[in-house]
Structure formats: C-alpha cells, structure tokens
Design an enzyme around this catalytic site. Structure first.
Site, PDB file in Angstrom:
ATOM      1  CB  SER A 108      -0.974  -0.005   1.173  1.00 39.08           C
ATOM      2  OG  SER A 108      -0.293  -0.269   2.371  1.00 39.08           O
TER       3      SER A 108
ATOM      4  CG  HIS B 142      -4.007  -0.790  -2.242  1.00 37.85           C
ATOM      5  ND1 HIS B 142      -4.546   0.468  -2.252  1.00 37.85           N
ATOM      6  CD2 HIS B 142      -3.559  -0.997  -0.975  1.00 37.85           C
ATOM      7  CE1 HIS B 142      -4.417   1.011  -1.060  1.00 37.85           C
ATOM      8  NE2 HIS B 142      -3.827   0.144  -0.253  1.00 37.85           N
TER       9      HIS B 142
ATOM     10  CE  LYS C  64      -7.519   1.003   1.032  1.00 32.86           C
ATOM     11  NZ  LYS C  64      -6.731   0.181   1.917  1.00 32.86           N
TER      12      LYS C  64
HETATM   13  C1  PLP Z   1      -6.828  -0.144   3.318  1.00 33.68           C
HETATM   14  C2  PLP Z   1      -6.255  -1.478   3.534  1.00 33.68           C
HETATM   15  C3  PLP Z   1      -6.852  -2.384   4.436  1.00 33.68           C
HETATM   16  C4  PLP Z   1      -8.003  -2.008   5.296  1.00 33.68           C
HETATM   17  O1  PLP Z   1      -9.197  -1.892   4.618  1.00 33.68           O
HETATM   18  P1  PLP Z   1     -10.354  -0.915   5.173  1.00 33.68           P
HETATM   19  O2  PLP Z   1     -11.567  -1.386   4.487  1.00 33.68           O
HETATM   20  O3  PLP Z   1      -9.956   0.460   4.816  1.00 33.68           O
HETATM   21  O4  PLP Z   1     -10.412  -1.145   6.653  1.00 33.68           O
HETATM   22  C5  PLP Z   1      -6.318  -3.629   4.536  1.00 33.68           C
HETATM   23  N1  PLP Z   1      -5.223  -3.984   3.832  1.00 33.68           N
HETATM   24  C6  PLP Z   1      -4.622  -3.141   2.982  1.00 33.68           C
HETATM   25  C7  PLP Z   1      -3.423  -3.587   2.218  1.00 33.68           C
HETATM   26  C8  PLP Z   1      -5.102  -1.855   2.825  1.00 33.68           C
HETATM   27  O5  PLP Z   1      -4.466  -1.002   2.026  1.00 33.68           O
END
Ligand code: PLP
Length: 616
Positions: free
Chosen positions: A416, A444, A474
């Site tokens: 990320s 992602h 996302k």
């Molecule tokens: C954003 C993210 C999460 C968490 O997801 P949310 O729905 O925002 O709680 C988990 N793993 C990765 C790699 C992320 O980038």
C-alpha cells in the site's frame, strides 16, 4: 522470612496473602534470601501464620519525591520535613530535631525501629536491642517478592505506621548497601522520598517513629504496629506517578518533536480541500466510483428500503438480502465458491488471521504488510515470522524451517505504500510445497490489477490463493471488507471470526452500493484501461518504469521535508499527502501519489511538474 549469615541479618520481609499465594510467596522469599545484595543467607527462616481476626484496610500514603545531590542535602530536607510536621501539631514539641536525627543515625545494630517521644525528647523503645518491628501488614496488589521492591515495601509499612494515632512522623533510611534513598512519612504530608541519605556501600540504616502521646498508650501503639493485621490498598509498584493529563501531554509533545504529528484536513468533496478547489491525488477511489451516480442512486434506494443500519451482528438478525447478494457477486467476480462480508478490511484481517492461525502452526508475513495484517498477527498470538519484503528465497527458507507445523503465509497483493505487486506464482508454489495456507490481501488490486480488474490472479494468469481478502473501500468506492475462498473455508470463518461474530453487520445500503460498483467494473472495463493510461502518463513525466499500480511513491526521506513539499503542493492546487513513520520506516518519508481513472491528462502532467519543481 528472616535470613542471616553468621548471625548477621541479611534480609527480612513479610506479607499478608490469601492462602493460595503462600506457596508462590515462600518461593519468592527464598530466592530473595539467597540472592540478596547484602550477601547470600546461610540461615533462612520462613514462617507461615494463619490470620483469624478481621483485617483492617488503610490506603497507601500519597508519594512525592525530592531529588537531592548529596546525603548532606538529603538530611537538610529531612530536617525541613520534620519542622513541617511539628508545625502541624497542636502545640509545638520541645524536642530538638538535630537530636532526633543523631539518635536515628546511631541506631547501631537495632533491627527494628526506635520510638522517640517528642514531648520528653528521648527514646522510649521498651526493648532497645530489638526495637519495634512493624509487622502483620500486606499490600493488596500481588507483587513479586523475589527481588526487593524497596519503595513499595517501605510505603506499605509506612502507611500502616502513619495510621497509628500517636505516631506523628517517621524517618527511615535503608541498611541495604545498594539503596541510598530514604523517606520521611507522616499522616500530614504523606510519603516524602528523599533520593539520597547515604553513600552506596554504607551498611548503616535505621528507622525512627515520632511518638506524641501519653506513656500509657505506648503498649497499645506497639501492639497495633506489631500485631494488628492491616492491608494497605493502592500501593504503586514504582514511585514515578504521572497524572493522566501529564501522560497525554508528554506523548503528544514527543510525537510533535519527531515530525510525525498528523493534522486531519477536511476534504469537502472529491475536488476540494479545506474549502479550496484542489486536484486530489491521494484517494484510493481509483475508478471514481464513490461518487458514481448509479452507485449513489442504488444506495439511496436501499436506505429507503432497509433503513440506515443492519441493527445487529450477521449471526443475530444482521443478515439481509443485500449482504447475501454482494457475497455471491464478489465470490463470482473473484472466481471462488464462497465469500463473506465484513464491516471493513481492517476487521477482516484482524479477524481472519487469528481464526486461521488457531488451526495451528506459524505465520509468515511480508515485512511491508499492511498494519491490519500486522495487528491480525498480534491478535492471533501465533508465532509470527517476518520475511524480507518480496524476498522469496528468504520466505522459502523460513517456510522450510517450520514445515513440520505449517501455518499461514500472508501478503499484500499490492503493497500500500510502495505500490509494488507481490510474486503470487512463487507464493503459491512455496505455500503448496510446504503445506501453508496462503492469504492475499487484495485491498489495492481489486478493480485495478488484471485486464478486467479481478485482481492479482488475473494479473499473473494463475490460480487463486486459499484466502483472498479485500476491501470495498478502495476501487469499489464504498466501504466494507470481504474474504473469498472455498465453501468450507467460509463456513469455518463464519463460525470462528470474532470481528464477524461480535460486530454489527455493515449497512445494507453499503452492500448494495458495493454490488453496483462491481457491476460497473464488469460492464465498463474502459475505466481500468483509463487508469492504466494515466499511470503510464505520470511515470513517463518522471522517466520511471511504468508502474503496475496507481500507487506511486515519490521518496523524499526526511519527515519534515516531505511535509513541507506536501504543504507547498497543496498551495499549488494538488493534494498529495506525505506518508511518514510509523506508516513507513523512519527516513523513508514520501509523497504517496494515488492516481484515478478520473484524473485528466492536464491534472496528471500538472501534478508531475509541480512535484518536480517543489521537491528540488
Ligand atoms: C486499506 C487497507 C486495508 C483495510 O481496509 P479498510 O476497508 O480500509 O479497513 C487492509 N489492507 C490493505 C493492504 C489496505 O491497504
């Protein structure tokens, strides 16, 4: 416990405990007698007595610490404290403070305390060889006695003593060679620690009680000190007591000093920040679906139909048709038998990892995995072995080492903060070869990787891992987390994952919105194509190899500089946040550019030029 060597006292201690702690306490006291700084004991006497009478409770005296540089200065403080105590008495006593201190310093070999009558200005200890020994006292916290906690033990004794009506004060310094702190205690000021009353190595020590009562009361007073059982409540383990607000103030100041303080900015909508029209290159809404009219419309309709909340956990009454519909849609999209929906991706990771780890074995986790994976590993209590980022040789060595127990290999699909893609083919091979579950976090990659946005398996053209985790927050533009896998896996997780069982289901309107977003991704692959073109355009501006993902870090290094550049960019009309420790390693602060299919060519070229200009 009393311990000595060649007739010389080494250590002594006692405690009132519940009968089930007697064994543990005896062992601790034995350890202490045999490893005392005054020397190892040769004779050790441990006596256990049952208390049949009622036990009184008194609170621990409040503690203050006076730091002094020398023993001389320390004794001046003792004098000051004594005159403070005398000033509190109804009539000022005749006694001479210097005389009291001289008496204490010349205790000699007396083991107990001296009782000093402040009205007659003399010692009245009935047994001047033995002295008075405060005993029959304990603390209500289950502290260890294996090593002496001078402070807590002395405070316990002093709190009982201060509770005796006719004792108005106490001075004490330890006869332990390594302990130079002493104290003055009184019911008026509490327990005043003085950090130095002798030099290290001096064996001299003593204790004196200031008696202010009639002669007839002395027996009663000694009986109280020696024989009345008392439990002292609220004895702290250590004298450094910070107030709640001090703790907060200090923690905040520390974060500010290291340039890791974050101020939350208000984004008004997808094109304005702090009230100013801005190109936002920070969101994970890679396909612009969070504001897509169709997504918004179905969501609004679902609110009308189902209300705004699910009302309970999925296992109670929280499961509604939109939850089931989304679960089958995402399972189909990912090519798995089954799926389950969570309140967030964070909840999915912190819940699923412990549930899989409880099946046995270790966890092998990439060093750059997302915080929610790290927290899931911590919650699992399984042994977690971190392998070097994307280093498949390191992973294989570690997997081999623990293959007799197996476990879980877990990795982000797209990292990320760096935007690179995990080596799924090799991860699958290692997981299979050594019998590990493989879990891939597709936060992602869903809607981004592969020609139709199905994620990392499509990107490589290979099969799925055992466990696919993802978020709707996302590229799907909504919120919620999901896990996809075999029917058996999902059945097991539904009955095991605590963040699923003990948390309210996501709002049905969100599930409907996520489902619509998925439909749009399927029916409009040109969005993904546009995103890829934007990525290529941006990378070309920097003469860098074309990134496979829309997350493009521009490494600045210094935390402060990264924030400055980011601030300047905002003034120039581009919101690109500085990402710093602890999200990324110290000294690798960066601008994290996140591109969207909805950015225009102009915006992308403009942002690239501004970054190059402001990061000189
Ligand atoms: C954003 C993210 C999460 C968490 O997801 P949310 O729905 O925002 O709680 C988990 N793993 C990765 C790699 C992320 O980038």
């Amino acid at each position: 416990m009393r311990a000595s060597k060649d007739g010389e006292h080494i250590s002594g201690a006692e405690e009132i405990v519940e009968s089930d702690r007697v064994k543990e306490l005896s062992q601790q006291l034995l350890v202490r007698a045999l490893s005392h700084p005054n020397g190892a004991s040769a004779e050790i006497n441990i006596k256990v007595e049952e208390i049949k009478t009622k036990i009184d409770k008194v609170s621990a005296l409040p503690v203050t610490t006076l730091t002094v540089d020398s023993a001389e200065q320390g004794w001046l403080e003792v004098k000051r404290q004594l005159s403070n105590i005398f000033a509190k008495l109804e009539s000022r006593p005749a006694s001479n403070i210097d005389n009291i201190i001289a008496t204490l310093k010349n205790t000699g070999k007396m083991r107990g305390a001296i009782i000093y009558d402040i009205r007659q200005n003399k010692c009245i200890t009935p047994d001047p060889i033995r002295g008075v020994r405060v005993s029959c006292v304990g603390a209500d916290n289950a502290r260890s006695y294996a090593n002496k906690n001078h402070f807590a033990e002395a405070l316990t004794l002093a709190s009982k003593t201060a509770n005796a009506k006719v004792i108005v004060g106490e001075i004490c310094f330890s006869d332990d060679v390594d302990y130079v702190t002493g104290y003055v205690a009184s019911k008026y000021f509490g327990y005043v620690r003085i950090t130095k009353l002798k030099e290290v190595g001096e064996k001299r020590g003593g204790r004196i009680y200031l008696y202010d009562g009639s002669k007839d009361n002395i027996k009663k007073c000694i009986d109280y000190l020696e024989n009345t059982p008392v439990i002292v409540t609220g004895v702290p383990e250590s004298p450094i007591i910070e107030s709640k607000t001090d703790k907060l103030t200090k923690a905040i100041a520390q974060k500010k000093e290291t340039n890791i303080w974050r101020n939350i900015r208000v984004r008004n909508n997808s094109t304005s920040f702090d009230g100013v029209s801005t190109v936002i290159m920070a969101s994970n809404d890679y396909l612009g679906l969070s504001t897509h009219p169709q997504v918004v419309a179905v969501s609004a309709n679902a609110v009308k139909e189902y209300g705004v909340g699910a009302g309970a956990s999925r296992l109670v009454t929280g499961t509604l048709p939109p939850h089931i519909d989304f679960e089958s849609a995402i399972a189909k999209f990912k090519g798995t038998e089954s799926a389950m929906l969570f309140g967030s991706g964070y909840a999915a990771n912190t819940g699923v990892i412990p549930a899989i780890a409880s099946l046995g074995g270790v966890i092998l986790s990439d060093e750059l995995n997302h915080a929610s994976i790290i927290d899931g590993c911590k919650l699992s209590k399984a042994e977690t072995i971190v392998y070097c980022h994307d280093d498949m040789t390191d992973l294989e060595n570690k997997a081999k080492q623990y293959k007799w127990q197996g476990g879980l290999i877990v990795s982000d699909a797209v990292f990320s903060m760096d935007g690179d893609v995990a080596n799924l083919p090799k991860l699958l091979e290692i997981a299979d070869k050594y019998g590990y579950f493989l879990m891939i976090d597709e936060a992602h990659s869903t809607g981004v990787l592969g020609s139709t946005g199905r994620g990392i398996a499509e990107h490589y053209g290979c099969r799925n891992p055992d466990i696919i985790m993802g978020t709707c927050g996302k590229a799907l533009g909504t919120e919620g987390g999901f896990v996809c896998g075999s029917k058996e896996l999902i059945e097991y997780l539904t009955n095991s994952v605590r963040s699923f069982i003990f948390s309210t289901a996501i709002a049905p309107s969100q599930a409907v919105a996520a489902g619509k977003a998925l439909d749009i991704i399927k029916s409009q692959p040109e969005r993904i194509e546009r995103l890829k073109q934007n990525i290529a355009l941006f990378c070309k501006e920097f003469n860098m190899p074309i990134s496979q993902t829309p997350i493009i870090p521009i490494i600045i290094g210094d935390e402060k500089k990264a924030v400055e550049v980011s601030d300047k960019l905002l003034k120039a009309g581009y919101y690109i946040p500085a990402i710093r420790y602890p999200t990324v390693a110290k000294g690798t602060a960066r601008l994290r550019v996140a591109l969207s299919s909805e950015h225009t060519m102009e915006q992308i070229i403009g942002a690239a030029k501004a970054i190059k200009e402001l990061n000189k």
